[in-house]
Design a protein around this motif. Structure first.
Motif, short mmCIF file in Angstrom:
data_model
loop_
_atom_site.label_atom_id
_atom_site.label_comp_id
_atom_site.label_asym_id
_atom_site.label_seq_id
_atom_site.Cartn_x
_atom_site.Cartn_y
_atom_site.Cartn_z
N GLU A 125 -1.38 15.21 1.09
CA GLU A 125 -1.87 15.06 0.37
C GLU A 125 -1.64 13.69 -0.96
OE1 GLU A 125 -1.87 18.30 -1.75
OE2 GLU A 125 -3.14 18.40 -0.36
N ASP A 162 1.10 -0.79 0.10
CA ASP A 162 0.00 0.15 0.11
C ASP A 162 0.70 1.10 0.06
OD1 ASP A 162 -2.44 1.72 0.17
OD2 ASP A 162 -2.66 1.38 2.18
N ASP A 193 -3.24 10.53 -0.79
CA ASP A 193 -4.33 9.84 -0.48
C ASP A 193 -4.72 10.19 -2.48
OD1 ASP A 193 -5.01 8.22 0.66
OD2 ASP A 193 -7.01 9.86 1.93
N HIS A 194 -4.98 11.40 -2.89
CA HIS A 194 -4.37 11.71 -4.01
C HIS A 194 -3.38 11.21 -5.19
CE1 HIS A 194 -3.60 16.15 -3.69
NE2 HIS A 194 -3.08 15.76 -5.00
N ILE A 227 -1.54 8.91 -4.73
CA ILE A 227 -1.91 7.87 -4.96
C ILE A 227 -2.69 7.47 -5.81
CG2 ILE A 227 -2.44 5.09 -4.36
CD1 ILE A 227 -0.84 6.33 -1.48
N GLU A 228 -3.91 8.07 -6.10
CA GLU A 228 -4.97 7.98 -7.23
C GLU A 228 -4.36 8.15 -8.55
OE1 GLU A 228 -9.54 9.87 -7.89
OE2 GLU A 228 -8.52 10.25 -6.67
N ASP A 288 3.90 10.91 5.37
CA ASP A 288 2.55 10.34 5.27
C ASP A 288 1.72 11.53 5.09
OD1 ASP A 288 0.42 8.74 4.68
OD2 ASP A 288 0.22 8.26 6.34
N ARG A 306 4.94 6.20 1.67
CA ARG A 306 4.05 7.38 2.65
C ARG A 306 5.22 7.08 3.56
NH1 ARG A 306 -1.14 6.58 2.85
NH2 ARG A 306 -2.17 5.00 1.15
#
Length: 271
Positions: A175, A162, A177-178, A180-181, A172, A167
Motif C-alpha cells: 500500500e 524517499d 505508494d498510495h 505516500i501520495e 514496505d 518504508r
C-alpha cells in the motif's frame, strides 16, 4: 486515495462518506495512514451478503477535511463524527467494524454509545486499557507513538530519503505508494500524526468505559505495531459476548492482506 462517496457536512467539516448496499448498516472506520480505500475489497462481500456499508474518510484523511491544530483530533471529536454520520443518515443502530486508530475510536464508541451499535469488531487494536497495560513487546512495537510527538521533526524524518523510515517501519507494504501520495499533500502527514499528538495522554490514562455489546477481536501474527496481549487482554473490559481470532502470517493491514478471510469472519460473527 479514497473511494469517492458523498460529501457530508459533519461537525463543521466536509467528510467524504462512501455508502453502498441495502439492509442492516455496517460502519467501517479506518486508521493511520489509510482512508476508506482500506476497505475496498471487504465492502463487496458485505454488500453481497445484504448489508449497507458506510465507510467514511475520517477527519484528516482521504478526501475529507484536515483542520489545522492537534486540538481538532481529540478522540471524543472523532467519535462524535461517526455518531453524527449515523444521525445524518437516520441510522439508529449499526454494526461497527474498525481498524488501527479507527479501532481505538471504535472502542470509545462501543463503550460510550452502546445504544447505537449492535456489535463491535476490533481489528488489530484492543481495548485502550489493555493496550496501556500490555507488556514490553507492545511498548517496543509502539515506539512510533512517542516519535510522532516531535512536531515538525517527525514529519521531516519520516519523509527523508524517499520516506525511507516509513518504508522500513511498515516493511514496505504494497500500500506504500498510495500512502505516500496521500500523505504528501500539504498538511496531511501532520494531520495524521495529530491523531497521536492529541491523544497521547488518553492512551496512557486509558480512562475508557467498559463495553456492554458483543465484541469480536481480530489480531494477526505479523503485526508490526501491535502485540497479541493487548488484544487478548481486552476480554477483561467486555461485559458481553467476547470472541477472538488469531490470523497467522498476516500483517497489520488485515483488510488489505486477507479481505476474503476477514469478510467471512465478520459475516459469521454478524450472524
Amino acid at each position: 486515495m479514497s473511494i469517492q462517496g458523498t460529501n457530508m457536512n459533519i461537525n463543521g467539516l466536509n467528510l467524504n462518506v462512501f455508502i453502498e448496499g441495502e439492509g442492516e448498516p455496517v460502519l467501517l472506520l479506518h486508521g493511520f495512514p489509510d482512508s476508506n480505500y482500506l476497505w475496498r475489497s471487504v465492502i463487496p462481500h458485505l454488500v453481497d451478503a445484504g448489508y449497507q456499508v458506510i465507510a467514511p474518510d475520517q477527519r484528516g484523511f482521504g478526501m475529507s477535511d484536515a483542520p489545522e491544530g492537534k486540538e481538532n483530533y481529540d478522540m471524543a471529536l472523532i467519535a462524535e463524527d461517526a455518531v453524527a454520520i449515523l444521525d445524518a443518515l437516520n441510522i439508529s443502530e449499526a454494526k461497527l467494524v474498525a481498524h488501527d486508530w479507527g479501532a481505538m475510536i471504535g472502542w470509545l464508541l462501543a463503550g460510550t454509545y452502546p445504544d447505537r451499535f449492535e456489535s463491535y469488531s476490533a481489528v488489530s487494536v484492543g481495548h485502550p486499557k489493555a493496550y496501556a497495560s500490555a507488556g514490553f513487546e507492545q511498548k517496543k512495537k509502539g515506539w512510533y507513538v512517542l516519535f510522532f510527538q516531535l512536531g515538525g521533526i517527525a514529519e521531516k524524518v519520516f519523509m527523508a530519503d524517499d520516506w525511507s523510515l516509513f518504508r522500513k517501519t511498515v516493511n514496505d507494504h504494497p500500500e506504500m505508494d498510495h500512502w505516500i501520495e496521500d500523505l504528501s499533500r500539504p498538511g496531511r502527514l501532520t494531520a495524521g500524526m495529530n491523531w497521536y499528538r492529541a491523544n497521547l495522554s488518553n492512551l496512557w490514562k486509558a480512562e475508557f468505559p467498559r463495553v456492554k455489546i458483543p465484541v469480536f477481536g481480530i489480531w494477526s501474527t505479523d503485526d508490526v505495531a501491535l502485540a497479541e496481549d493487548q488484544m487478548i487482554g481486552s476480554a477483561e473490559y467486555v461485559d458481553a459476548q467476547w470472541r477472538y481470532e488469531r490470523l497467522e502470517g498476516v500483517s497489520h493491514w488485515v483488510p488489505v492482506d486477507e479481505p476474503d478471510k476477514l469478510s467471512d469472519m465478520l459475516l459469521d460473527f454478524f450472524k
